[in-house]
Design a protein around this motif. Structure first.
Motif, PDB file in Angstrom:
ATOM      1  N   GLN A 147      -5.721  12.165  -1.583  1.00 23.86           N
ATOM      2  CA  GLN A 147      -6.698  11.812  -0.557  1.00 23.86           C
ATOM      3  C   GLN A 147      -5.935  11.306   0.666  1.00 23.86           C
ATOM      4  OE1 GLN A 147      -9.656   9.109  -2.175  1.00 23.86           O
ATOM      5  NE2 GLN A 147      -9.716  10.207  -4.128  1.00 23.86           N
ATOM      6  N   GLU A 157     -11.657  -2.474  -8.400  1.00 21.47           N
ATOM      7  CA  GLU A 157     -10.467  -2.853  -7.648  1.00 21.47           C
ATOM      8  C   GLU A 157     -10.516  -4.294  -7.148  1.00 21.47           C
ATOM      9  OE1 GLU A 157     -11.061   1.581  -7.387  1.00 21.47           O
ATOM     10  OE2 GLU A 157     -12.332  -0.194  -7.125  1.00 21.47           O
ATOM     11  N   LEU A 195      -3.499   3.597  -1.610  1.00 23.19           N
ATOM     12  CA  LEU A 195      -3.507   2.920  -2.900  1.00 23.19           C
ATOM     13  C   LEU A 195      -2.907   1.532  -2.751  1.00 23.19           C
ATOM     14  CD1 LEU A 195      -2.137   5.780  -5.191  1.00 23.19           C
ATOM     15  CD2 LEU A 195      -4.506   5.008  -5.043  1.00 23.19           C
ATOM     16  N   ARG A 196      -3.396   0.602  -3.545  1.00 28.76           N
ATOM     17  CA  ARG A 196      -2.744  -0.700  -3.653  1.00 28.76           C
ATOM     18  C   ARG A 196      -1.837  -0.665  -4.880  1.00 28.76           C
ATOM     19  NH1 ARG A 196      -3.443  -5.276  -6.842  1.00 28.76           N
ATOM     20  NH2 ARG A 196      -2.776  -7.262  -5.908  1.00 28.76           N
ATOM     21  N   SER A 247      -7.367  10.739 -14.994  1.00 26.27           N
ATOM     22  CA  SER A 247      -6.315  10.267 -14.091  1.00 26.27           C
ATOM     23  C   SER A 247      -5.005  11.015 -14.302  1.00 26.27           C
ATOM     24  CB  SER A 247      -6.081   8.763 -14.312  1.00 26.27           C
ATOM     25  OG  SER A 247      -5.686   8.509 -15.655  1.00 26.27           O
ATOM     26  N   THR A 254       0.842  -1.197   0.000  1.00 30.62           N
ATOM     27  CA  THR A 254       0.000   0.000   0.000  1.00 30.62           C
ATOM     28  C   THR A 254       0.875   1.244   0.000  1.00 30.62           C
ATOM     29  OG1 THR A 254      -0.163  -0.054   2.423  1.00 30.62           O
ATOM     30  CG2 THR A 254      -1.928  -1.132   1.147  1.00 30.62           C
ATOM     31  N   HIS A 302      -2.333   7.767  -0.819  1.00 25.46           N
ATOM     32  CA  HIS A 302      -2.953   8.404  -1.982  1.00 25.46           C
ATOM     33  C   HIS A 302      -2.509   9.869  -2.034  1.00 25.46           C
ATOM     34  CE1 HIS A 302      -5.868   9.695  -4.926  1.00 25.46           C
ATOM     35  NE2 HIS A 302      -6.384   8.474  -5.011  1.00 25.46           N
ATOM     36  N   ASN A 346      -7.185   1.965  -6.102  1.00 22.49           N
ATOM     37  CA  ASN A 346      -7.637   2.141  -4.726  1.00 22.49           C
ATOM     38  C   ASN A 346      -7.571   0.820  -3.984  1.00 22.49           C
ATOM     39  OD1 ASN A 346      -8.244   4.899  -5.008  1.00 22.49           O
ATOM     40  ND2 ASN A 346     -10.228   4.404  -5.935  1.00 22.49           N
ATOM     41  N   ARG A 347      -7.231   0.864  -2.725  1.00 27.77           N
ATOM     42  CA  ARG A 347      -7.137  -0.361  -1.941  1.00 27.77           C
ATOM     43  C   ARG A 347      -8.527  -0.867  -1.619  1.00 27.77           C
ATOM     44  NH1 ARG A 347      -5.072  -0.920   4.236  1.00 27.77           N
ATOM     45  NH2 ARG A 347      -6.894   0.429   4.451  1.00 27.77           N
ATOM     46  N   CYS A 366     -14.150  -3.683  -2.349  1.00 29.60           N
ATOM     47  CA  CYS A 366     -14.510  -2.274  -2.369  1.00 29.60           C
ATOM     48  C   CYS A 366     -15.443  -1.947  -3.523  1.00 29.60           C
ATOM     49  CB  CYS A 366     -13.273  -1.390  -2.436  1.00 29.60           C
ATOM     50  SG  CYS A 366     -12.546  -1.235  -4.062  1.00 29.60           S
ATOM     51  N   GLU A 401     -11.851   2.651 -11.906  1.00 35.23           N
ATOM     52  CA  GLU A 401     -12.556   2.954 -10.664  1.00 35.23           C
ATOM     53  C   GLU A 401     -13.696   1.973 -10.434  1.00 35.23           C
ATOM     54  OE1 GLU A 401     -14.426   6.897  -8.422  1.00 35.23           O
ATOM     55  OE2 GLU A 401     -14.065   6.916 -10.586  1.00 35.23           O
ATOM     56  N   SER A 443      -6.681   8.013   2.483  1.00 38.54           N
ATOM     57  CA  SER A 443      -6.848   6.809   1.667  1.00 38.54           C
ATOM     58  C   SER A 443      -5.496   6.221   1.274  1.00 38.54           C
ATOM     59  CB  SER A 443      -7.644   7.132   0.397  1.00 38.54           C
ATOM     60  OG  SER A 443      -8.932   7.612   0.706  1.00 38.54           O
TER      61      SER A 443
END
Length: 468
Positions: free
Chosen positions: A26, A58, A31-32, A107, A20, A23, A87-88, A94, A55, A29
């Motif tokens: 964010q 994930e 990210l993975r 992006s 991870t 972000h 996103n993780r 999720c 989006e 938050s």
């Protein structure tokens, strides 16, 4: 545990690392980030690429598993290392209950912010000629929305899921875009490969045709084939259409052996549209349960199912067809509790064998048929199961030209003639092998079976069959 940046300085075949990362826009938050090196590294300079996970997808196995990551890498020619960023997933999941494709998702901002990370994840050798540019690959498919209907686990196939999707449908210029609804079967071990796909139509009394996935009950439509290579496989029967017509005129139903059942779309089509008696061989009983429950496979009449290894079952049936006891060989394990053969049928063989199998090892890439099926003993068993004019049609996904040429050479050693149908999707071919020279003893205008075949499949595929 913190990662050592030096970890990524060298390329190590098949190494997979996921972690991870904060972000950039964010703060609360994560990210993975997943990094995978190609199993076979190129001899020349390495190439590194990155891909951002769409989006809300994930948790899709395509992006969340090593096998899916590998298929993405193998599908990107010449890539030595592929970095996935998304996103993780929260608590392993999720995605919303119903996924809707994001519209105009930009992006660019996050790409700029993460450029230092991408450079840090690149091997040292990439910097030999200065600061490299890391290309950003995009993932595109035709899925507009999707909902998972069921997840389950089979003894052979492993984890699998059934999903309903709405897809983009190509249309002529000036025409309204059609809404196409499909049901798909996918395996976690090969998540980028759709095992079975059928068309869905709204059920009776469902109301407005503007309703979509998750808003209306759908039912399977087994009267059409939508998986790209199935119609070409069926079109191959035109090579023996006069023999099938003669069999029909004499009051006998033609017989097909389908090796690899999946959701059963091919079996159901052969039975309902062309009047075949069908035997299906599938390695996993749970797959057959899913086929009955979700894909409209009805094996109560004219369809018989066997659970077992394809090559072993074919050899056992071939042994029985040559005068040996079927029960002694264990093929009495027919899924619907019945034996395969009518005691009054003197010709216990098939008019056509259709093979739709893929490699169970994601490290091989997408390969069809699996290497074990191309062994000479398996091909000889298939030949023994064919009647004198019978044909073998097999779906082929070749990872290289050399693989395809080797496959053709193996078939030439066993069968009389070989034909090829180009599916037209730059991936699949249908290879057709005959037990004896093809003959036509009934004119096309008198051949009602051929007329029916042309009606329910694309005549273009029938016309594009090429002898090789």
């Amino acid at each position: 545990m913190a990662l050592d940046p030096a970890t990524f300085e060298t390329l190590i075949p098949s190494r997979f690392i996921a972690f991870t990362f904060p972000h950039p826009s964010q703060p609360d938050s994560l990210l993975r980030v997943a990094v995978l090196d190609a199993p076979i590294q190129p001899a020349d300079s390495p190439r590194v690429a990155a891909m951002f996970v769409p989006e809300h997808r994930e948790s899709d196995w395509i992006f969340s598993t090593e096998s899916g990551h590998l298929q993405l890498l193998l599908g990107s020619s010449g890539i030595s290392r592929l970095i996935l960023i998304g996103n993780r997933p929260i608590n392993g999941h999720c995605s919303p209950i119903i996924y809707y494709r994001a519209i105009n998702h930009d992006s660019n901002g996050i790409e700029v912010s993460l450029k230092p990370l991408l450079l840090a994840l690149s091997p040292k050798s990439l910097f030999e000629n200065g600061m490299p540019e890391i290309p950003i690959l995009s993932y595109e498919d035709n899925v507009i929305c999707r909902v998972v209907v069921e997840r389950c686990v089979g003894s052979f196939a492993g984890e699998m899921l059934v999903e309903d999707v709405e897809i983009e449908s190509s249309s002529d210029v000036g025409e309204c875009v059609k809404r196409e609804f499909r049901r798909r079967l996918r395996f976690k071990r090969m998540p980028n490969l759709v095992q079975t796909e059928i068309r869905l139509v709204p059920g009776a009394g469902s109301g407005s045709d503007r309703l979509g996935i998750g808003e209306v009950e759908f039912r399977p439509d087994i009267e059409v084939l939508v998986h790209p290579y199935l119609a070409p496989m069926v079109a191959s029967i035109s090579l023996i259409s006069s023999c099938i017509e003669e069999r029909n005129q004499n009051g006998f139903r033609p017989k097909a052996l389908c090796v690899g059942v999946g959701g059963g779309a091919l079996l159901a089509f052969l039975k309902t549209q062309l009047g075949f008696d069908v035997v299906g061989v599938e390695a996993d009983a749970e797959v057959l349960r899913v086929a009955r429950q979700y894909f409209g496979l009805d094996d109560t009449e004219s369809i018989q199912l066997i659970v077992g290894d394809a090559t072993n079952v074919m050899e056992k049936i071939a042994y029985n067809a040559n005068g040996h006891n079927l029960g002694y060989l264990g093929v009495h394990e027919a899924e619907n509790g019945s034996y395969l053969w009518d005691d009054n049928d003197l010709n216990n063989k098939f008019d056509i064998i259709m093979v739709d199998l893929d490699s169970s090892d994601a490290n091989d890439g997408t390969i069809s048929p699996p290497l074990e099926f191309v062994q000479k003993h398996a091909l000889l068993a298939a030949k023994m199961l064919l009647c004198d004019f019978g044909i073998l049609a097999i779906n082929v996904i070749a990872p290289s030209r050399s693989f395809y040429e080797k496959l053709i050479n193996e078939f030439r050693e066993v069968f009389h003639e070989l034909y090829e149908i180009d599916v037209g999707n730059e991936e699949n071919f249908v290879l057709v092998a005959t037990k004896s020279p093809t003959i036509s003893c009934i004119s096309d205008c008198e051949n009602s079976f051929l007329n029916r075949l042309r009606l329910v499949t694309s005549g273009a595929y029938m016309d594009s069959i090429r002898k090789i």
